[in-house]
Write a protein that holds these residues in place. Structure first.
Motif, PDB file in Angstrom:
ATOM      1  N   GLU A 112       0.811  -1.217   0.000  1.00 22.82           N
ATOM      2  CA  GLU A 112       0.000   0.000   0.000  1.00 22.82           C
ATOM      3  C   GLU A 112       0.847   1.271   0.000  1.00 22.82           C
ATOM      4  O   GLU A 112       0.309   2.371   0.002  1.00 22.82           O
ATOM      5  N   ASP A 113       2.174   1.130  -0.003  1.00 23.76           N
ATOM      6  CA  ASP A 113       3.040   2.299   0.053  1.00 23.76           C
ATOM      7  C   ASP A 113       3.049   3.035  -1.292  1.00 23.76           C
ATOM      8  O   ASP A 113       3.139   2.394  -2.349  1.00 23.76           O
ATOM      9  N   PRO A 114       3.004   4.366  -1.297  1.00 27.89           N
ATOM     10  CA  PRO A 114       3.069   5.124  -2.553  1.00 27.89           C
ATOM     11  C   PRO A 114       4.373   4.873  -3.321  1.00 27.89           C
ATOM     12  O   PRO A 114       4.397   4.964  -4.545  1.00 27.89           O
ATOM     13  N   SER A 115       5.460   4.568  -2.592  1.00 23.96           N
ATOM     14  CA  SER A 115       6.768   4.350  -3.231  1.00 23.96           C
ATOM     15  C   SER A 115       7.044   2.863  -3.460  1.00 23.96           C
ATOM     16  O   SER A 115       8.204   2.452  -3.544  1.00 23.96           O
ATOM     17  N   TYR A 116       5.992   2.080  -3.575  1.00 24.42           N
ATOM     18  CA  TYR A 116       6.095   0.613  -3.671  1.00 24.42           C
ATOM     19  C   TYR A 116       7.085   0.176  -4.751  1.00 24.42           C
ATOM     20  O   TYR A 116       8.052  -0.541  -4.474  1.00 24.42           O
ATOM     21  N   TYR A 117       6.852   0.574  -5.994  1.00 23.67           N
ATOM     22  CA  TYR A 117       7.710   0.141  -7.096  1.00 23.67           C
ATOM     23  C   TYR A 117       9.089   0.779  -7.012  1.00 23.67           C
ATOM     24  O   TYR A 117      10.110   0.111  -7.221  1.00 23.67           O
ATOM     25  N   HIS A 118       9.123   2.058  -6.722  1.00 27.35           N
ATOM     26  CA  HIS A 118      10.399   2.783  -6.634  1.00 27.35           C
ATOM     27  C   HIS A 118      11.327   2.121  -5.622  1.00 27.35           C
ATOM     28  O   HIS A 118      12.492   1.818  -5.920  1.00 27.35           O
ATOM     29  N   ASP A 119      10.810   1.872  -4.429  1.00 25.95           N
ATOM     30  CA  ASP A 119      11.655   1.305  -3.378  1.00 25.95           C
ATOM     31  C   ASP A 119      12.043  -0.136  -3.686  1.00 25.95           C
ATOM     32  O   ASP A 119      13.191  -0.545  -3.452  1.00 25.95           O
ATOM     33  N   PHE A 120      11.099  -0.932  -4.194  1.00 23.02           N
ATOM     34  CA  PHE A 120      11.412  -2.338  -4.459  1.00 23.02           C
ATOM     35  C   PHE A 120      12.533  -2.478  -5.474  1.00 23.02           C
ATOM     36  O   PHE A 120      13.510  -3.192  -5.229  1.00 23.02           O
ATOM     37  N   TYR A 121      12.415  -1.815  -6.604  1.00 22.18           N
ATOM     38  CA  TYR A 121      13.414  -2.012  -7.656  1.00 22.18           C
ATOM     39  C   TYR A 121      14.757  -1.365  -7.305  1.00 22.18           C
ATOM     40  O   TYR A 121      15.810  -1.880  -7.700  1.00 22.18           O
ATOM     41  N   TRP A 122      14.736  -0.279  -6.531  1.00 23.80           N
ATOM     42  CA  TRP A 122      16.006   0.285  -6.092  1.00 23.80           C
ATOM     43  C   TRP A 122      16.691  -0.627  -5.067  1.00 23.80           C
ATOM     44  O   TRP A 122      17.913  -0.784  -5.086  1.00 23.80           O
TER      45      TRP A 122
END
Length: 384
Positions: free
Chosen positions: A86-96
């Motif tokens: 549910e985090d707004p930075s879900y994709y950004h944080d995962f792939y980084w």
């Protein structure tokens, strides 16, 4: 709740505990692959003393350490994705996170392969795009362990979107569907005499099994635990694994070999998944203390670097030392411990000069985490 909307404290799922036994299992998986390459794949089947021949026979199964890694990876990564869905930075944080954890050592190894292995540029190019597991159909000679990373990254290219859009219960059904599909595709391929299961759609059932366990564990934290029911399910998985592994090869031709390999791969996946499920369900028990030992958790800590580096150390040692004379036990022992020692030393160099500095960049790149709820246990740790 729609994706991208942060949860309130009362809505957020409980954070998952660090299962220390899985660190030890990760170390065992790394050692399994090491023994397979050093004691089986690179040793001629000639006249050696009985103890070394026994070690060689046992080490043949070390190649299945890769499947254990897949189950552990599927469990860890999916657990983290469920917690962050549910985090707004879900994709950004995962792939980084993936990039900072995987790429620095990965790139260093690719540069080494390109510089020191003649004619490897085609394989390096495939590895850059994480498609080296398809090197055989492209008639490119493989020069490293990158095929497993290719399977993982291809899987995690799509899987986060599935996790984002499905509840844990729905996700459990998706994971089961992926696992069954991989098994069916292996059988279809076997019907044509194909036994190379390094392609992602043939070999992603371990990741799917781990994802299934992550869904189970996530739901388990929010409801009363039923140990007997869980143990019955694990026992069923083990029984299916043993049955699949016990299926004999019905013939000597390519077709018989392909079907035998398909069932063997299924049995190994079920076995690894059932073992991990048992450890999750019985974490903290005194009988599992050996998995929490400093030795195994140390190898778990360096497992990624060990997996990536050891084969190159072995190849370089054999190039400089020359082939082992049959029955030369002292040379065998020196070779084994030299490769192990050099590998561990390089893993420590990698950890402190490459991996940890890269992961320290997270604080500058990732979104600022929300404060934890008081009383929440820490998130599980691993090669994320």
């Amino acid at each position: 709740m729609s994706p991208g909307v942060p949860k309130t404290e009362s809505q957020r799922p409980p954070r998952l505990a660090h299962i220390r036994e899985l660190d030890g299992v990760r170390g065992i998986a790394a050692l399994m692959v090491f023994f397979h390459h050093v004691c089986f794949a690179s040793i001629d089947s000639t006249t050696w003393p009985a103890p070394l021949m026994l070690l060689r026979s046992i080490s043949v199964g070390g190649r299945y350490g890769v499947d254990l890694f897949f189950v552990l990876s599927g469990f860890l990564i999916t657990s983290l994705l469920i917690g962050a869905r549910e985090d707004p930075s879900y994709y950004h944080d995962f792939y980084w996170k993936r990039a900072l954890r995987i790429l620095p050592l990965y790139i260093a190894c690719l540069i080494g392969v390109l510089l020191f292995i003649p004619g490897s540029w085609s394989f390096v190019l495939l590895s850059v795009f994480f498609i080296s597991n398809f090197s055989s159909i492209l008639h490119v000679a493989a020069s490293g362990p990158f095929w497993t990373l290719a399977i993982e990254e291809q899987f995690y290219l799509l899987w986060p979107t599935v996790v984002r859009r499905r509840s844990p219960t729905e996700l459990r059904h998706w994971a089961m569907g992926v696992g069954v599909a991989a098994f069916v595709l292996r059988l279809i391929a076997a019907a044509f005499g194909h036994a190379n299961y390094n392609f992602t759609f043939f070999h992603c059932d371990g990741l799917a099994f781990g994802a299934f366990l992550a869904c189970w564990y996530s739901e388990r934290a929010a409801r009363p635990v039923k140990p007997r029911k869980e143990d019955r399910m694990i026992a069923t998985g083990l029984a299916l694994a043993i049955a699949s592994l016990a299926i004999p090869s019905l013939g000597t031709g390519q077709l018989a070999f392909a079907f035998h390999s398909a069932f063997q791969q299924t049995g190994v996946t079920l076995l690894c998944g059932s073992i991990v499920a048992f450890l999750i369900g019985h974490s903290g028990q005194r009988s599992l203390a050996f998995l929490r030992s400093r030795l195994l958790t140390f190898f778990g800590l360096i497992s990624y670097a060990m997996y990536m580096i050891h084969a190159y150390v072995m190849d370089e040692y054999d190039t400089l030392r020359g082939p082992l004379a049959s029955g030369h036990v002292s040379a065998y022992a020196v070779r084994f411990f030299a490769i192990l020692g050099i590998t561990i030393a390089l893993c420590l160099v990698s950890r402190y000069l490459i991996e940890l500095p890269a992961m320290s960049m997270r604080r500058f790149i990732l979104a600022k985490p929300s404060p934890p709820i008081p009383g929440d246990p820490p998130l599980p740790l691993g090669n994320m």
